[in-house]
Design a protein around this motif. Structure first.
Motif, mmCIF file in Angstrom:
data_model
loop_
_atom_site.group_PDB
_atom_site.id
_atom_site.type_symbol
_atom_site.label_atom_id
_atom_site.label_comp_id
_atom_site.label_asym_id
_atom_site.label_seq_id
_atom_site.Cartn_x
_atom_site.Cartn_y
_atom_site.Cartn_z
ATOM 1 N N GLU A 89 0.845 -1.190 0.000
ATOM 2 C CA GLU A 89 0.000 0.000 0.000
ATOM 3 C C GLU A 89 0.885 1.245 0.000
ATOM 4 O OE1 GLU A 89 -3.210 2.240 2.892
ATOM 5 O OE2 GLU A 89 -2.717 0.153 3.259
ATOM 6 N N LEU A 102 1.194 5.344 0.848
ATOM 7 C CA LEU A 102 0.699 6.486 1.594
ATOM 8 C C LEU A 102 1.333 7.713 0.953
ATOM 9 C CD1 LEU A 102 -1.072 6.957 4.092
ATOM 10 C CD2 LEU A 102 0.988 6.880 5.465
ATOM 11 N N ASP A 123 -6.335 11.126 9.791
ATOM 12 C CA ASP A 123 -6.058 10.098 8.791
ATOM 13 C C ASP A 123 -4.822 9.282 9.124
ATOM 14 O OD1 ASP A 123 -8.023 10.567 6.433
ATOM 15 O OD2 ASP A 123 -7.355 12.570 7.013
ATOM 16 N N ALA A 124 -3.944 9.841 9.956
ATOM 17 C CA ALA A 124 -2.698 9.159 10.312
ATOM 18 C C ALA A 124 -2.091 9.866 11.519
ATOM 19 C CB ALA A 124 -1.720 9.183 9.132
ATOM 20 N N ALA A 131 -4.346 3.692 12.238
ATOM 21 C CA ALA A 131 -4.422 2.895 11.015
ATOM 22 C C ALA A 131 -3.197 3.123 10.124
ATOM 23 C CB ALA A 131 -5.696 3.207 10.252
ATOM 24 N N ARG A 132 -2.719 4.368 10.074
ATOM 25 C CA ARG A 132 -1.536 4.721 9.295
ATOM 26 C C ARG A 132 -0.615 5.531 10.205
ATOM 27 N NH1 ARG A 132 -3.571 1.339 7.327
ATOM 28 N NH2 ARG A 132 -4.713 1.154 5.412
ATOM 29 N N ALA A 150 6.653 4.920 6.698
ATOM 30 C CA ALA A 150 5.211 4.737 6.877
ATOM 31 C C ALA A 150 4.909 3.283 7.232
ATOM 32 C CB ALA A 150 4.474 5.108 5.589
ATOM 33 N N TYR A 151 3.903 3.103 8.116
ATOM 34 C CA TYR A 151 3.494 1.772 8.571
ATOM 35 C C TYR A 151 1.979 1.723 8.702
ATOM 36 C CZ TYR A 151 8.379 1.428 10.068
ATOM 37 O OH TYR A 151 9.742 1.412 10.101
ATOM 38 N N ASP A 152 1.449 0.500 8.726
ATOM 39 C CA ASP A 152 0.052 0.329 9.107
ATOM 40 C C ASP A 152 0.022 0.003 10.600
ATOM 41 O OD1 ASP A 152 0.614 -2.406 9.443
ATOM 42 O OD2 ASP A 152 -0.525 -3.037 7.688
ATOM 43 N N ARG A 153 -1.167 -0.168 11.161
ATOM 44 C CA ARG A 153 -1.292 -0.381 12.614
ATOM 45 C C ARG A 153 -0.647 -1.673 13.105
ATOM 46 N NH1 ARG A 153 -5.958 0.823 14.656
ATOM 47 N NH2 ARG A 153 -7.040 1.400 12.789
ATOM 48 N N LEU A 190 4.771 0.467 4.827
ATOM 49 C CA LEU A 190 4.035 0.933 3.663
ATOM 50 C C LEU A 190 4.980 1.780 2.812
ATOM 51 C CD1 LEU A 190 0.763 2.191 5.417
ATOM 52 C CD2 LEU A 190 1.191 -0.062 4.417
ATOM 53 N N LEU A 207 5.892 5.152 1.102
ATOM 54 C CA LEU A 207 5.575 6.563 1.331
ATOM 55 C C LEU A 207 6.034 7.360 0.126
ATOM 56 C CD1 LEU A 207 4.565 8.867 3.147
ATOM 57 C CD2 LEU A 207 6.861 8.969 4.133
#
Length: 149
Positions: A3, A5, A88-89, A109-110, A125-128, A133, A135
């Protein structure tokens, strides 16, 4: 497929400046996104061009000051100064230099994690769940009437 971001270079620069100012204390900042169609392109050639991403792509572009309403939040034990549904993050600084998400982080979540020397290109960047992720830094900025207004 990883994904992606998206975030503006201006936002990442401000977040890194905040983290540098707070160092050696960590910071935790709520972030808001703006649809790409509502952003303005910049001359910054260190990011992808705004025209290269779809209009409906949400781009992290704004933040809520980390200390705003801090005393109120302490009384109630939760962040009640950030409007519900507007986050959102989160940006987290790790002054000790470990760019990974830890179990003590305020998860979302982000998540964006910054480390010294506080360079926007080094933000991850990471998810939960702590999965990395992609970036992508976007050469864009918000209009005068921001999503936070």
């Amino acid at each position: 497929m990883t994904e992606t971001l998206y975030a503006t270079r201006a936002l990442l620069s401000v977040l890194c400046d905040l983290a540098a100012d707070a160092d050696p204390r960590p910071i935790d900042v709520s972030l808001a996104a703006t649809p790409a169609r509502n952003l303005l392109p910049t001359d910054d050639d260190a990011g992808v061009a705004l025209t290269s991403i779809p209009d409906d792509t949400r781009v992290l572009s704004d933040f809520y000051f980390p200390d705003a309403g801090d005393s109120i939040n302490r009384v109630f034990g939760m962040d009640i100064t950030t409007p519900s549904g507007k986050t959102d993050a989160r940006f987290l600084s790790h002054p000790k230099g470990d760019p990974s998400v830890s179990t003590t982080d305020d998860l979302h979540a982000r998540i964006l994690v910054g480390v010294p020397p506080w360079n926007p290109d080094d933000v991850r960047a990471y998810d939960r769940n702590g999965r990395r992720l992609s970036l992508t830094i976007v050469s864009a900025e918000t209009e005068e009437d921001s999503v936070l207004d």
